[in-house]
Design a protein around this motif. Structure first.
Motif, mmCIF file in Angstrom:
data_model
loop_
_atom_site.group_PDB
_atom_site.id
_atom_site.type_symbol
_atom_site.label_atom_id
_atom_site.label_comp_id
_atom_site.label_asym_id
_atom_site.label_seq_id
_atom_site.Cartn_x
_atom_site.Cartn_y
_atom_site.Cartn_z
ATOM 1 N N THR A 106 13.262 78.497 -32.152
ATOM 2 C CA THR A 106 14.012 77.325 -31.343
ATOM 3 C C THR A 106 15.332 77.977 -30.736
ATOM 4 N N SER A 107 15.210 79.143 -30.350
ATOM 5 C CA SER A 107 16.185 80.110 -29.612
ATOM 6 C C SER A 107 17.455 80.059 -30.637
ATOM 7 N N ILE A 109 19.837 78.199 -31.743
ATOM 8 C CA ILE A 109 20.186 77.377 -32.653
ATOM 9 C C ILE A 109 19.824 77.405 -34.165
ATOM 10 N N SER A 190 6.783 67.305 -28.849
ATOM 11 C CA SER A 190 7.967 67.103 -29.732
ATOM 12 C C SER A 190 7.876 66.296 -30.760
ATOM 13 N N ARG A 207 4.578 73.723 -31.327
ATOM 14 C CA ARG A 207 5.763 74.655 -30.717
ATOM 15 C C ARG A 207 5.050 75.869 -30.008
ATOM 16 N N GLU A 249 11.724 80.600 -25.385
ATOM 17 C CA GLU A 249 12.271 79.625 -26.389
ATOM 18 C C GLU A 249 13.598 79.037 -25.964
ATOM 19 N N LEU A 253 13.647 74.611 -26.246
ATOM 20 C CA LEU A 253 14.762 74.121 -26.799
ATOM 21 C C LEU A 253 15.561 73.019 -25.959
ATOM 22 N N ALA A 257 15.378 69.162 -26.700
ATOM 23 C CA ALA A 257 16.601 68.588 -26.958
ATOM 24 C C ALA A 257 17.133 67.844 -26.141
ATOM 25 N N CYS A 370 26.574 71.312 -30.661
ATOM 26 C CA CYS A 370 25.557 70.925 -29.384
ATOM 27 C C CYS A 370 26.027 71.460 -28.058
#
Length: 421
Positions: A106-107, A109, A190, A207, A249, A253, A257, A370
């Protein structure tokens, strides 16, 4: 609220309360009763997870910020002791380890500095206030078009399907350069990722499907760049600043998100306003952008859709609220109780759109705060007042107990919200 831990740390594992985030059926917008109970015991208590392991629960606002700003705690779920909130999440980590992966995918984060900072910097420019404000007029057009379609359609309507989900999906698709026609694909995957009841294999596969989809789009942008965020990432790949897998990735994300969280906030925020007619009228009738901004922050504080808390693991011994958290021990910070901390937000269970709620921690705190919060705020500032002004007689078309809430997900919301007018 007390500032000491008290005797809650002296309980045996069997006596330690389970980590229960079940929200009350009659008050689904409020924090889980068990989280309230832990908060009453103090800002830092012990809880027992589904697999019997113990973790520290942070329910106070001050301690929440203290943990999230401490460089001695890690966000990396691959580290020993990092808490897992479900069997599916733990199994997914095992699946990824067997594949030779060293990150969740998820990169940034789920990464610590310095890698986190390196990757985050490459996405920051897309979410500056100036660039987000440039998106306000097209967002307004999207919102108005969707309301037009709702009004031309049949009643009752599902606000999720007709409005709450398409608004952020259309905005983030345009920003990234993702075809909105593929929204069913990325929305269904998702949902698989955030459902606590899916298996590790199902979550990892979802994913992977999203990663392959974004990688294909990146290939197109490498060959035919456009004026969008994915094209910007493609340029960084060409310049040798970003590996293609890292760019993929990052795209996953932002796509994930960028629509899932805001869609649930539009849904639950509208529901909260419908339950508070005086606040509904206040936001509907105002022309003051400062009041609109205040209302959005108060709804973000009051609702807190992150369902399960933010997880960390201590890298070395740290002291919080007079208690030493040992290296290797898991920590969970609970947004919804921090946002309902009466020492910071007087009368916290009251929805008050005139309240100064800017200190809420809905978007987290510290280096992992965020990145997309300016975009989310702008979308909500457009969506809520426009919806209320254009449909002033908006009303629920179902009893509260009949609304299917997302009790099974890591992001709280409603699968459907029947409305009429």
């Amino acid at each position: 609220m007390t500032s000491a831990v008290g005797d809650t740390t002296n309980r045996t594992p069997e006596e330690t309360p389970e980590y229960d985030i079940s929200r009350p059926a009659r008050c689904p917008l409020d924090p889980a009763p068990s989280m309230r109970a832990r908060q009453a015991e103090g800002p830092l208590t012990r809880i027992r997870l589904w697999d019997g392991t113990l973790a520290w629960l942070v329910t106070g606002w001050e301690q929440h910020r203290e943990v999230l700003s401490d460089q001695r705690v890690s966000v990396d779920p691959f580290r020993p002791g990092a808490p897992k909130l479900s069997p599916g999440e733990a199994a997914m980590i095992d699946v990824l380890k067997k594949q030779g992966r060293t990150s969740v995918g998820t990169s940034f984060i789920m990464m610590d500095d310095p890698e986190h900072a390196r990757l985050r910097r490459m996405a920051t420019s897309a979410f500056t206030i100036k660039r987000v404000e440039a998106l306000r007029p097209p967002t307004q057009r999207i919102v108005d078009d969707l309301i037009d379609k709702m009004l031309d359609g049949s009643k009752p309507a599902d606000l999720v399907e007709a409005f709450a989900l398409p608004v952020p999906s259309l905005v983030i698709s345009d920003l990234l350069g993702v075809p909105y026609g593929d929204h069913d694909f990325f929305q269904s995957n998702s949902k698989t990722i955030i459902n606590r009841e899916t298996t590790g294999e199902e979550r990892a596969a979802a994913r992977q499907r999203l990663a392959e989809y974004l990688d294909g789009l990146l290939a197109e942008k490498l060959a035919h760049p456009a004026e969008d965020l994915l094209s910007g990432l493609a340029e960084r790949i060409k310049a040798g600043e970003l590996a293609r897998e890292e760019a993929t990735e990052m795209g996953v994300l932002m796509l994930f998100a960028g629509h899932e969280t805001t869609a649930n906030m539009i849904t639950l925020g509208t529901l909260a306003l419908l339950q508070h007619p005086d606040q509904f009228a206040l936001l509907r009738d105002t022309e003051d952008p400062k009041l609109v901004a205040s209302a959005v922050d108060e709804l973000l504080r009051y609702l807190t859709i992150t369902h399960g808390g933010l997880r960390r693991v201590a890298l070395e011994d740290i002291e919080i609220a007079g208690q030493v958290i040992r290296a290797g021990e898991g920590i969970i910070t609970v947004n919804e109780t921090a946002n309902r901390d009466p020492s910071v937000f007087p009368d916290p269970d009251r929805l008050d759109l005139t309240r100064d709620a800017r200190r809420h921690v809905t978007f987290g705190y510290g280096i992992h705060q965020c990145l997309g919060q300016p975009l989310a705020r702008m979308e909500l500032q457009v969506a809520y007042p426009t919806l209320l002004r254009r449909i002033p007689t908006l009303a629920l078309a179902a009893d509260l107990e009949d609304i299917p809430f997302k009790h099974d997900g890591f992001i709280f919301g409603a699968y459907e919200l029947p409305v009429t007018w």
